[in-house]
Motif scaffolding. Structure first.
Motif, PDB file in Angstrom:
ATOM      1  N   HIS A  13       0.825  -1.215   0.000  1.00 48.60           N
ATOM      2  CA  HIS A  13       0.000   0.000   0.000  1.00 48.60           C
ATOM      3  C   HIS A  13       0.855   1.260   0.000  1.00 48.60           C
ATOM      4  O   HIS A  13       0.538   2.233   0.686  1.00 48.60           O
ATOM      5  CB  HIS A  13      -0.999   0.003   1.168  1.00 48.60           C
ATOM      6  CG  HIS A  13      -1.937  -1.152   1.120  1.00 48.60           C
ATOM      7  ND1 HIS A  13      -2.577  -1.642   2.233  1.00 48.60           N
ATOM      8  CD2 HIS A  13      -2.324  -1.939   0.096  1.00 48.60           C
ATOM      9  CE1 HIS A  13      -3.313  -2.673   1.877  1.00 48.60           C
ATOM     10  NE2 HIS A  13      -3.176  -2.872   0.596  1.00 48.60           N
ATOM     11  N   TYR A  25      15.284  15.867   3.696  1.00 45.61           N
ATOM     12  CA  TYR A  25      13.896  16.349   3.597  1.00 45.61           C
ATOM     13  C   TYR A  25      13.667  17.510   4.577  1.00 45.61           C
ATOM     14  O   TYR A  25      13.117  18.551   4.196  1.00 45.61           O
ATOM     15  CB  TYR A  25      12.865  15.233   3.847  1.00 45.61           C
ATOM     16  CG  TYR A  25      11.463  15.795   3.721  1.00 45.61           C
ATOM     17  CD1 TYR A  25      10.898  16.029   2.472  1.00 45.61           C
ATOM     18  CD2 TYR A  25      10.746  16.192   4.852  1.00 45.61           C
ATOM     19  CE1 TYR A  25       9.652  16.628   2.343  1.00 45.61           C
ATOM     20  CE2 TYR A  25       9.499  16.788   4.731  1.00 45.61           C
ATOM     21  CZ  TYR A  25       8.948  17.000   3.477  1.00 45.61           C
ATOM     22  OH  TYR A  25       7.719  17.609   3.356  1.00 45.61           O
ATOM     23  N   GLY A  64       2.382  10.267   7.736  1.00 50.53           N
ATOM     24  CA  GLY A  64       3.247  10.798   6.682  1.00 50.53           C
ATOM     25  C   GLY A  64       4.138  11.891   7.251  1.00 50.53           C
ATOM     26  O   GLY A  64       4.287  12.967   6.678  1.00 50.53           O
ATOM     27  N   ASN A  70       8.622  19.185  10.455  1.00 49.63           N
ATOM     28  CA  ASN A  70       7.311  19.814  10.309  1.00 49.63           C
ATOM     29  C   ASN A  70       6.270  19.148  11.200  1.00 49.63           C
ATOM     30  O   ASN A  70       5.409  19.814  11.778  1.00 49.63           O
ATOM     31  CB  ASN A  70       6.863  19.769   8.842  1.00 49.63           C
ATOM     32  CG  ASN A  70       7.712  20.687   7.961  1.00 49.63           C
ATOM     33  OD1 ASN A  70       8.437  21.534   8.467  1.00 49.63           O
ATOM     34  ND2 ASN A  70       7.619  20.504   6.649  1.00 49.63           N
ATOM     35  N   ASP A  96       4.924   6.933   9.606  1.00 53.89           N
ATOM     36  CA  ASP A  96       5.327   6.997   8.193  1.00 53.89           C
ATOM     37  C   ASP A  96       5.628   5.573   7.746  1.00 53.89           C
ATOM     38  O   ASP A  96       5.499   4.612   8.526  1.00 53.89           O
ATOM     39  CB  ASP A  96       6.547   7.920   8.011  1.00 53.89           C
ATOM     40  CG  ASP A  96       6.613   8.544   6.614  1.00 53.89           C
ATOM     41  OD1 ASP A  96       6.844   7.797   5.639  1.00 53.89           O
ATOM     42  OD2 ASP A  96       6.413   9.766   6.494  1.00 53.89           O
ATOM     43  N   MET A 131      -0.205   4.555   5.620  1.00 49.68           N
ATOM     44  CA  MET A 131      -1.370   5.284   6.159  1.00 49.68           C
ATOM     45  C   MET A 131      -2.674   4.764   5.560  1.00 49.68           C
ATOM     46  O   MET A 131      -3.748   5.123   6.020  1.00 49.68           O
ATOM     47  CB  MET A 131      -1.223   6.778   5.893  1.00 49.68           C
ATOM     48  CG  MET A 131      -1.215   7.166   4.438  1.00 49.68           C
ATOM     49  SD  MET A 131      -0.942   8.933   4.252  1.00 49.68           S
ATOM     50  CE  MET A 131      -0.353   9.004   2.563  1.00 49.68           C
ATOM     51  N   PHE A 147      -0.297  15.844   6.408  1.00 45.14           N
ATOM     52  CA  PHE A 147       0.093  17.055   5.679  1.00 45.14           C
ATOM     53  C   PHE A 147       0.986  16.684   4.498  1.00 45.14           C
ATOM     54  O   PHE A 147       1.977  15.954   4.653  1.00 45.14           O
ATOM     55  CB  PHE A 147       0.850  18.019   6.595  1.00 45.14           C
ATOM     56  CG  PHE A 147       0.029  18.495   7.768  1.00 45.14           C
ATOM     57  CD1 PHE A 147      -0.860  19.556   7.635  1.00 45.14           C
ATOM     58  CD2 PHE A 147       0.125  17.856   9.000  1.00 45.14           C
ATOM     59  CE1 PHE A 147      -1.629  19.984   8.708  1.00 45.14           C
ATOM     60  CE2 PHE A 147      -0.635  18.282  10.076  1.00 45.14           C
ATOM     61  CZ  PHE A 147      -1.519  19.344   9.934  1.00 45.14           C
ATOM     62  N   ASN A 148       0.650  17.197   3.339  1.00 47.03           N
ATOM     63  CA  ASN A 148       1.501  17.047   2.141  1.00 47.03           C
ATOM     64  C   ASN A 148       1.850  15.586   1.855  1.00 47.03           C
ATOM     65  O   ASN A 148       2.954  15.282   1.398  1.00 47.03           O
ATOM     66  CB  ASN A 148       2.801  17.866   2.314  1.00 47.03           C
ATOM     67  CG  ASN A 148       2.516  19.324   2.601  1.00 47.03           C
ATOM     68  OD1 ASN A 148       1.888  20.006   1.799  1.00 47.03           O
ATOM     69  ND2 ASN A 148       2.941  19.809   3.755  1.00 47.03           N
TER      70      ASN A 148
HETATM   71  C1  LIG Z   1       6.169  15.360   1.222  1.00 38.26           C
HETATM   72  S1  LIG Z   1       6.366  14.345   2.629  1.00 38.26           S
HETATM   73  C2  LIG Z   1       5.443  15.253   3.855  1.00 38.26           C
HETATM   74  C3  LIG Z   1       6.088  15.195   5.208  1.00 38.26           C
HETATM   75  C4  LIG Z   1       5.466  16.109   6.256  1.00 38.26           C
HETATM   76  N1  LIG Z   1       4.113  15.672   6.560  1.00 38.26           N
HETATM   77  C5  LIG Z   1       5.454  17.530   5.782  1.00 38.26           C
HETATM   78  O1  LIG Z   1       4.387  18.040   5.453  1.00 38.26           O
HETATM   79  O2  LIG Z   1       6.518  18.138   5.708  1.00 38.26           O
HETATM   80  C6  LIG Z   1       5.292  12.980   2.301  1.00 38.26           C
HETATM   81  C7  LIG Z   1       5.413  11.876   3.313  1.00 38.26           C
HETATM   82  O3  LIG Z   1       4.407  10.909   3.054  1.00 38.26           O
HETATM   83  C8  LIG Z   1       4.977   9.631   3.251  1.00 38.26           C
HETATM   84  N2  LIG Z   1       4.170   8.608   2.563  1.00 38.26           N
HETATM   85  C9  LIG Z   1       4.052   8.383   1.230  1.00 38.26           C
HETATM   86  N3  LIG Z   1       3.244   7.322   1.016  1.00 38.26           N
HETATM   87  C10 LIG Z   1       2.838   6.889   2.246  1.00 38.26           C
HETATM   88  C11 LIG Z   1       1.997   5.831   2.695  1.00 38.26           C
HETATM   89  N4  LIG Z   1       1.395   5.010   1.844  1.00 38.26           N
HETATM   90  N5  LIG Z   1       1.834   5.699   4.031  1.00 38.26           N
HETATM   91  C12 LIG Z   1       2.436   6.515   4.917  1.00 38.26           C
HETATM   92  N6  LIG Z   1       3.237   7.546   4.548  1.00 38.26           N
HETATM   93  C13 LIG Z   1       3.436   7.730   3.217  1.00 38.26           C
HETATM   94  C14 LIG Z   1       6.381   9.739   2.733  1.00 38.26           C
HETATM   95  O4  LIG Z   1       7.222   8.722   3.227  1.00 38.26           O
HETATM   96  C15 LIG Z   1       6.748  11.145   3.243  1.00 38.26           C
HETATM   97  O5  LIG Z   1       7.352  11.096   4.490  1.00 38.26           O
END
Ligand SMILES: C[S@@+](CC[C@H](N)C(=O)[O-])C[C@H]1O[C@@H](n2cnc3c(N)ncnc32)[C@H](O)[C@@H]1O
Length: 371
Positions: A13, A25, A64, A70, A96, A131, A147-148
């Motif tokens: 997933h 990051y 995430g 953040n 995450d 997630m 977020f994001n």
């Molecule tokens: C752009 S970052 C955002 C991080 C933080 N929330 C922020 O806004 O700065 C996206 C995050 O989503 C996580 N992510 C992507 N697919 C996911 C999934 N299926 N389940 C959980 N996390 C995921 C990535 O590993 C990453 O840490």
């Protein structure tokens, strides 16, 4: 010639192994912070209206969270409203993918060996998992945020995207590729299923009356967050296809499995009586907005093109590198090839900065779990 193949298997997933780690990051996500900061008043409202019905402790989870800079700032803000409201202990949960840089996250949570939250009532934990799966016990959670992140799809809906590297297609400014209508529909459907799935699993974890804040980059009627950055990455990758360092077949199979939703697409399952999630939540508020991009502002004030190109490319490298790298064969040269692709992006951008204008649009919704 490099053939793109699925060599690094992400978690189930999930379609990425996460952000570029080791602090990269955190160091390149000031833009994402601006997008979060804009919706903190909604978070304050969520905490203020949260009804605590005799819990053993209050649990807040951020899905995430990446390396945590953040995510920790968000939790700090939530705790500022929450702690004066209750004498209970509070658990912050930062979640995450299992392949996330959790070492950096844990170091961020306990600088100098003490909780970053500076309260003897706050306990933090980290949870690895997608997630899109249930990750916490039934009815244990009071506030869930993301977020994001929910733009990252749970699975690749198509095997090939031959005309471009991003599902929403190129910008009208650059127009350097195409995505067929059928492919666009497949991504839109996957994005819809992912929101439904996210809402379903969170509904199981949330207590009745619990709050859910979903914020993500996306599209508005004015602009799309994919424009500029993916045009540039597409052009950089294609320059290696032209040099026969990446095969055309490889290019056809490579894309970033992320979708830019419009606000209507984010809220659609809640407005659809046929959807299982529409009866689980009430929709408290929504927002569709644009934020200032720090590297654009810096460039406008100092005109330093080298710095602009570095900051612009590092910004998107932080969230695209894992997928680009895993799409290339696992050879001793792979890391160098990836590095050269991003350096080439800087060169292309500096030669023609006006071809890659970037704006950050975001969407958000606040929900309450019904009884
Ligand atoms: C752009 S970052 C955002 C991080 C933080 N929330 C922020 O806004 O700065 C996206 C995050 O989503 C996580 N992510 C992507 N697919 C996911 C999934 N299926 N389940 C959980 N996390 C995921 C990535 O590993 C990453 O840490």
């Amino acid at each position: 010639m490099a053939d793109i193949e699925a060599s690094d298997t992400p978690s189930s997933h999930a379609t990425t192994t996460g952000m570029t780690g080791g602090g990269f990051y955190d160091a390149n996500s000031a833009t994402q912070w601006n997008a979060i900061e804009a919706v903190l008043p909604i978070l304050d409202d969520a905490i203020t209206s949260l009804q605590l019905r005799d819990p053993d402790c209050v649990r807040l989870a951020d899905f995430g969270c990446s390396e945590g800079r953040n995510s920790i700032a968000v939790m700090s803000r939530a705790l500022r409203s929450l702690l004066p409201k209750t004498d209970l202990s509070v658990q912050t949960i930062h979640s995450d993918l299992p392949t996330n840089d959790f070492s950096k996250l844990i170091a961020n949570l306990r600088p100098d060996g003490q909780s970053v939250y500076d309260s003897n009532r706050v306990y933090s934990s980290v949870v690895g998992g997608s997630m899109y799966d249930q990750l916490l016990p039934e009815r244990s959670l009071h506030l869930a945020t993301t977020f994001n992140a929910i733009g990252f799809l749970s699975r690749r809906p198509v095997n090939r995207l031959p005309g471009y590297i991003f599902p929403n297609g190129p910008s009208t400014v650059r127009a350097n590729g195409y995505v067929s209508d059928d492919d666009r529909s497949a991504f839109a459907l996957q994005a819809r299923r992912d929101v439904e799935c996210y809402l379903e699993v969170r509904a199981r974890e949330l207590v009745p009356g619990g709050k859910l804040l979903v914020q993500v980059f996306g599209s508005t009627d004015q602009a799309r967050t994919c424009d500029g950055i993916y045009d540039l990455l597409n052009d950089a990758v294609l320059s290696f296809v032209d040099k026969d360092e990446i095969s055309r077949e490889s290019y056809d199979r490579y894309y970033q499995p992320v979708y830019m939703r419009h606000l209507d697409e984010l809220t659609a399952p809640l407005r659809d009586p046929q959807s299982t999630v529409s009866s689980l939540y009430s929709l408290d508020s929504t927002r569709s907005y644009e934020i200032a991009v720090p590297f654009n502002q810096q460039y406008a004030s100092d005109g330093d093109l080298d710095r602009f190109a570095k900051d612009y490319v590092n910004f998107f490298r932080a969230f695209t590198e894992a997928v680009l790298s895993s799409a290339l064969p696992e050879t001793p040269e792979r890391a160098d090839l990836v590095d050269r692709i991003y350096r080439q992006a800087e060169v292309i951008l500096k030669a023609n900065p006006k071809s890659y204008p970037f704006r950050y649009m975001a969407i958000a919704m606040l929900l309450t779990r019904k009884d």
